[in-house]
Design a protein around this motif. Structure first.
Motif, PDB file in Angstrom:
ATOM      1  N   ILE A  39       0.541  -1.144  -0.185  1.00  0.00           N
ATOM      2  CA  ILE A  39       0.101  -0.039  -0.011  1.00  0.00           C
ATOM      3  C   ILE A  39       0.896   0.864   0.008  1.00  0.00           C
ATOM      4  O   ILE A  39       1.126   2.190  -0.501  1.00  0.00           O
ATOM      5  CB  ILE A  39      -0.799   0.064   0.879  1.00  0.00           C
ATOM      6  N   ARG A  40       1.668   1.515   1.384  1.00  0.00           N
ATOM      7  CA  ARG A  40       2.672   2.462   1.175  1.00  0.00           C
ATOM      8  C   ARG A  40       3.410   2.798  -0.333  1.00  0.00           C
ATOM      9  O   ARG A  40       3.235   3.529  -1.007  1.00  0.00           O
ATOM     10  CB  ARG A  40       4.277   2.246   1.751  1.00  0.00           C
ATOM     11  N   ALA A  41       4.039   1.754  -1.386  1.00  0.00           N
ATOM     12  CA  ALA A  41       4.946   1.999  -2.530  1.00  0.00           C
ATOM     13  C   ALA A  41       3.726   2.484  -3.438  1.00  0.00           C
ATOM     14  O   ALA A  41       4.246   3.417  -3.995  1.00  0.00           O
ATOM     15  CB  ALA A  41       5.009   0.558  -2.569  1.00  0.00           C
ATOM     16  N   TYR A  42       2.386   2.024  -2.960  1.00  0.00           N
ATOM     17  CA  TYR A  42       2.029   2.616  -4.347  1.00  0.00           C
ATOM     18  C   TYR A  42       1.250   3.520  -4.715  1.00  0.00           C
ATOM     19  O   TYR A  42       1.113   4.836  -5.170  1.00  0.00           O
ATOM     20  CB  TYR A  42       0.121   1.433  -4.676  1.00  0.00           C
ATOM     21  N   GLY A  43       0.854   3.991  -2.873  1.00  0.00           N
ATOM     22  CA  GLY A  43       0.725   5.020  -2.608  1.00  0.00           C
ATOM     23  C   GLY A  43       1.868   6.149  -2.726  1.00  0.00           C
ATOM     24  O   GLY A  43       1.398   7.294  -3.648  1.00  0.00           O
ATOM     25  N   ALA A  44       2.931   6.068  -2.621  1.00  0.00           N
ATOM     26  CA  ALA A  44       3.834   7.064  -2.753  1.00  0.00           C
ATOM     27  C   ALA A  44       4.024   7.378  -3.919  1.00  0.00           C
ATOM     28  O   ALA A  44       4.247   8.750  -4.647  1.00  0.00           O
ATOM     29  CB  ALA A  44       5.134   5.846  -2.074  1.00  0.00           C
ATOM     30  N   ASP A  79       8.782   7.037  -8.451  1.00  0.00           N
ATOM     31  CA  ASP A  79       8.767   6.989 -10.370  1.00  0.00           C
ATOM     32  C   ASP A  79       7.711   5.665  -9.935  1.00  0.00           C
ATOM     33  O   ASP A  79       6.897   5.717 -11.027  1.00  0.00           O
ATOM     34  CB  ASP A  79       9.707   7.251 -10.999  1.00  0.00           C
ATOM     35  N   ASN A  80       8.157   4.747  -9.627  1.00  0.00           N
ATOM     36  CA  ASN A  80       7.435   3.026  -9.627  1.00  0.00           C
ATOM     37  C   ASN A  80       8.175   2.766  -7.834  1.00  0.00           C
ATOM     38  O   ASN A  80       8.840   3.346  -7.475  1.00  0.00           O
ATOM     39  CB  ASN A  80       8.605   2.154 -10.439  1.00  0.00           C
ATOM     40  N   VAL A  81       7.057   1.721  -8.057  1.00  0.00           N
ATOM     41  CA  VAL A  81       7.157   1.117  -6.823  1.00  0.00           C
ATOM     42  C   VAL A  81       8.637   0.101  -5.770  1.00  0.00           C
ATOM     43  O   VAL A  81       8.580   0.199  -5.250  1.00  0.00           O
ATOM     44  CB  VAL A  81       6.029   0.054  -6.667  1.00  0.00           C
ATOM     45  N   ASP A  82       9.797   0.084  -7.155  1.00  0.00           N
ATOM     46  CA  ASP A  82      10.479  -0.347  -6.622  1.00  0.00           C
ATOM     47  C   ASP A  82      11.799   0.667  -5.778  1.00  0.00           C
ATOM     48  O   ASP A  82      12.451   0.329  -5.338  1.00  0.00           O
ATOM     49  CB  ASP A  82      11.517  -0.697  -7.821  1.00  0.00           C
ATOM     50  N   GLN A  83      11.024   2.431  -5.879  1.00  0.00           N
ATOM     51  CA  GLN A  83      11.483   2.686  -5.422  1.00  0.00           C
ATOM     52  C   GLN A  83      11.616   3.538  -3.985  1.00  0.00           C
ATOM     53  O   GLN A  83      12.027   3.801  -3.906  1.00  0.00           O
ATOM     54  CB  GLN A  83      11.563   4.384  -6.070  1.00  0.00           C
ATOM     55  N   ALA A  84      10.379   2.392  -3.920  1.00  0.00           N
ATOM     56  CA  ALA A  84       9.435   2.380  -2.220  1.00  0.00           C
ATOM     57  C   ALA A  84      10.973   1.975  -1.515  1.00  0.00           C
ATOM     58  O   ALA A  84      11.462   2.660  -0.439  1.00  0.00           O
ATOM     59  CB  ALA A  84       8.592   1.646  -1.966  1.00  0.00           C
TER      60      ALA A  84
END
Length: 396
Positions: A253-258, A265-270
């Motif tokens: 949730i945090r990654a897609y919310g970010a 820019d993408n969830v891998d950067q979370a």
């Protein structure tokens, strides 16, 4: 084989709010750590005892939780009309990583007192008895914090009868004002509501689609309704932190919310931005038993909030997240405001795992856009130990 001996660095170990951290004056750090970069990060990691695959930080000052894996660097301010520049580093426990992307609202309570005691504030600004107003420039996020520090006989007063849920013993009250806490157009992540909406439909693959309030205030925060993700809002730490699948869902949730907030820019950067954004879930008031065993009555609170920090449910509430809660509660239509009953309000008292906390915010609408001039809350701070921290001379 010759081994490089340890060096010692002046440092102070302080509790601020419901967190603890190691405080340094910039001028006391080794020269190569006085500037941002790998040397500074490596030094702070070694001070705290990270990265530790055991997750205990036994060989450092950290306490194996996000609340106690923190560092602060202070210097005389280079900003006009400010006393001190405050830089916060959130140290990862198990990874070689220091996150500089946000503030720590809890440790903000200790910045004013440390600045005064360390000679970073003009003595002419400190009364013999009364309240010293310390103007803090929060360098991570480019915001001003005003700390009102009690002074007795020319010294910072740390003892008192102010009680803060999540902290066992009372201490002196420190009132904090977070001025213009929402991000502006030049700030990280854009406006207070980066999507332009008070409530969004947040689609999280593998988890679901649900309502969310995405807000930049105090710290970027993703608010969701507890009921939408299978919770009541009365959960304590073990209910979340003891469930690996729950932690994975929250991180997703945090990654897609970010991404939705424009922070990455993408969830891998979370994974490289662990400190921000925060994820919190809210619910209407309900009676529950806090982690201390104290009963929190539904009639004594406006809403329930639980928040995660560095991948775990926080034992109380992060100070910056409290600013986000107060700000969102003041704006009719956000999930936080609706959980508190809706309508206009200038303050809320919310229930968290350790008890309750009150936070206020001044919000108004200008040309159809919501602005918040300041958020206010009280914390306390106490020096636990001062002297030198030691690290191997070749560790940074």
């Amino acid at each position: 084989m010759a081994h490089v001996p340890q060096i010692k660095i002046p440092a102070t170990y302080i509790r601020g709010g419901t967190s603890k951290g190691v405080f340094f004056r910039l001028q006391d750090l080794p020269e190569r750590a006085q500037v941002p970069g790998p040397a500074r990060d490596a030094l702070l990691l070694r001070v705290i005892g990270s990265p530790d695959p055991y997750g205990k930080q036994i060989d450092g000052m950290g306490g194996a939780t996000s609340s106690t894996s923190k560092t602060v660097i202070l210097s005389q301010s280079i900003k006009p009309d400010h006393d001190v520049d405050y830089l916060f580093g959130q140290v990862s426990i198990d990874k070689a990583f220091v996150d500089w992307s946000g503030n720590c609202g809890n440790l903000s309570a200790a910045v004013g007192s440390f600045a005064i005691s360390s000679g970073l504030v003009d003595p002419a600004r400190i009364p013999r008895n009364g309240i010293a107003t310390v103007r803090i420039w929060q360098a991570n996020i480019g915001k001003t914090i005003i700390a009102h520090v009690p002074i007795t006989e020319g010294e910072v007063q740390e003892t008192g009868d102010f009680e803060l849920d999540g902290v066992t013993f009372p201490a002196a009250e420190v009132q904090l004002e977070f001025l213009d806490p929402a991000a502006d157009e030049d700030g990280d992540g854009g406006a207070m509501f980066p999507t332009g909406n008070l409530v969004d439909d947040l689609e999280v693959p593998g988890v679901g689609t649900f309502k969310a309030t995405l807000i930049n205030a105090g710290i970027p925060t993703i608010f969701v309704n507890a009921a939408d993700i299978g919770y009541t809002g009365t959960e304590l730490q073990d209910a979340i932190n003891g469930d690996p699948q729950a932690l994975l869902r929250f991180e997703t949730i945090r990654a897609y919310g970010a991404v939705r907030m424009g922070l990455i820019d993408n969830v891998d950067q979370a994974a490289g931005r662990q400190h921000t954004p925060k994820v919190a879930f809210v619910a209407p008031p309900s009676t529950y038993t806090a982690s201390s065993g104290k009963a929190v009555q539904a009639g004594d609170i406006d809403l329930l909030v639980r928040a995660l920090s560095m991948g775990k449910l926080h034992h109380a509430m992060m100070g910056t997240a409290a600013v986000a809660i107060g700000t969102a509660a003041a704006i009719p239509g956000t999930l936080v405001n609706l959980a508190a009953g809706g309508g206009e309000r200038s303050a809320v008292r919310f229930g968290h795992p350790s008890g309750t906390l009150r936070v206020g915010a001044e919000a108004r609408q200008v040309n159809g856009e919501w602005t918040v001039t300041k958020a206010i809350m009280s914390r306390s701070a106490r020096v636990l130990m001062e002297g030198w921290v030691r690290v191997p001379g070749d560790s940074f």
